[in-house]
Design an enzyme around this catalytic site. Structure first.
Site, mmCIF file in Angstrom:
data_model
loop_
_atom_site.group_PDB
_atom_site.id
_atom_site.type_symbol
_atom_site.label_atom_id
_atom_site.label_comp_id
_atom_site.label_asym_id
_atom_site.label_seq_id
_atom_site.Cartn_x
_atom_site.Cartn_y
_atom_site.Cartn_z
ATOM 1 N N ASP A 15 0.860 -1.171 0.000
ATOM 2 C CA ASP A 15 0.000 0.000 0.000
ATOM 3 C C ASP A 15 0.908 1.236 0.000
ATOM 4 O OD1 ASP A 15 -2.374 1.684 0.583
ATOM 5 O OD2 ASP A 15 -1.386 1.900 2.531
ATOM 6 N N ASP A 17 -0.142 5.327 0.607
ATOM 7 C CA ASP A 17 -0.365 6.364 1.616
ATOM 8 C C ASP A 17 -0.598 5.736 2.988
ATOM 9 O OD1 ASP A 17 -0.860 8.858 2.816
ATOM 10 O OD2 ASP A 17 -1.791 9.592 0.995
ATOM 11 N N ASP A 213 -1.714 -0.152 6.024
ATOM 12 C CA ASP A 213 -2.024 0.512 7.293
ATOM 13 C C ASP A 213 -3.519 0.580 7.586
ATOM 14 O OD1 ASP A 213 -2.286 2.543 5.131
ATOM 15 O OD2 ASP A 213 -2.828 3.846 6.810
#
Length: 335
Positions: A15, A17, A213
């Site tokens: 991932d 951001d 995240d």
């Protein structure tokens, strides 16, 4: 000593951001971690739900932050959406595009014909984020969807992180069309499987590791695709959201940040830890620090242990026994 995490997995799907960067700021250690993965001979794919940018733009942004990246290593939700369309439509079919030129280019690259207006021969609608989407764009899509054509959404992220804060994302625009049509789109991006499946297939991986995240997109998407996940605490996920995560949102591994991807699998895996004892008593988990040769376990080891116990016993009510346990739970925000 347990095997290296990278020895268990034949690709790393990252991932962006919250995992590699925060907007225009790279997360410390991320460039070095990506370089270490490459040195280990493990393929890297940068996997993003952002459908507004072409892979070239994503790679350029990564390089500007010191992260080595090539456009061919980027997997976007617009690519995944185009692949879903190509699987279901005949070559040359006309697809009404609500989104950027980058999304239209992905549709065209797979042998379909992107258009911007409703017509009798439109076979599908594809919808991705664009800050320039207008009511008129949604109206064209509404007519097509109500006529019964296939509707594919690149993602359903309700918000989009920006330097100014969270702003409406593609999911907010999808919600408008849901309301207007009483229809549901096929979702190509996270948290559904197609994006991660396509990224893994691109490097011929059979045991790829997802690093992210967000539990509701990254970890859920990994689960939908049947892949193991490493959750990092450098973005949206918190100790509390991990502790209370529902099945399907639970990672196999846990770390503070991406740098841990070069660590040992057994040290990162969620489960009992030697420095902590977790005892279930009714709807309560009693937490005790255990002094051994290595001393009291660290805070992330405690989080790995309490998550394991909470998920197995169906309770996240924690009671510390002793100052060490109380202090560690305080540090995690779990008291």
């Amino acid at each position: 000593m347990s095997e290296a995490l990278l020895a268990r997995h034949d690709a790393v799907l990252l991932d962006l951001d919250g995992t590699v960067y925060h907007g225009a700021r790279v997360i410390p250690g991320a460039p070095e971690a990506v370089a270490e993965v490459r040195r280990a001979g493990v393929p890297v794919r940068f996997v993003t739900n952002n459908a507004s940018k072409a892979p070239e733009s994503v790679a350029e942004h990564l390089r500007s932050l010191g992260v080595a990246a090539e456009p061919g290593e980027v997997s976007t939700s617009s690519q995944a959406a185009a692949a879903v369309l190509a699987e279901r439509l005949r070559a040359g079919s006309r697809v009404l595009v609500v989104g950027t030129g980058a999304l239209a280019a992905e549709v065209e690259a797979l042998g379909l014909a992107p258009v911007r207006k409703m017509a009798d021969d439109v076979a599908a609608v594809v919808q991705g984020h664009s800050p320039d989407t207008t009511w008129a764009d949604l109206a064209e899509a509404c007519l097509a969807i109500r006529a019964g054509v296939l509707w594919v959404a690149c993602n359903v992220d309700a918000t989009l992180p920006t330097e100014r804060g969270q702003l409406p994302g593609n999911g907010s625009m999808v919600a408008a069309l849901r309301t207007a049509t009483d229809a549901e789109p096929v979702v190509a991006g996270k948290p559904e499987a197609p994006l991660f499946t396509a990224a893994a297939t691109a490097v011929r991986a059979t045991s790829a590791l997802v690093v992210g995240d967000r539990l509701d997109t990254d970890i859920a998407g990994a689960s939908a695709a049947g892949l193991d996940a490493l959750a990092v605490l450098s973005g949206v996920a918190t100790p509390r959201t991990l502790l209370t995560a529902a099945e399907g949102l639970r990672p196999r591994y846990l770390a503070e940040h991406l740098s841990a991807v070069t660590g040992r699998a057994g040290e990162l895996e969620i489960g009992p830890r030697p420095g902590w004892r977790i005892r279930a008593e009714g709807d309560t988990l009693r937490v005790t620090a255990v002094t051994e040769s290595d001393g009291v376990g660290d805070r992330l080891d405690l989080l790995r242990a309490v998550c394991d116990a909470a998920w197995r016993h169906g309770t996240h009510r924690l009671v510390p026994e002793g100052d060490d346990a109380r202090g560690a739970l305080d540090d995690l925000g779990l008291t």
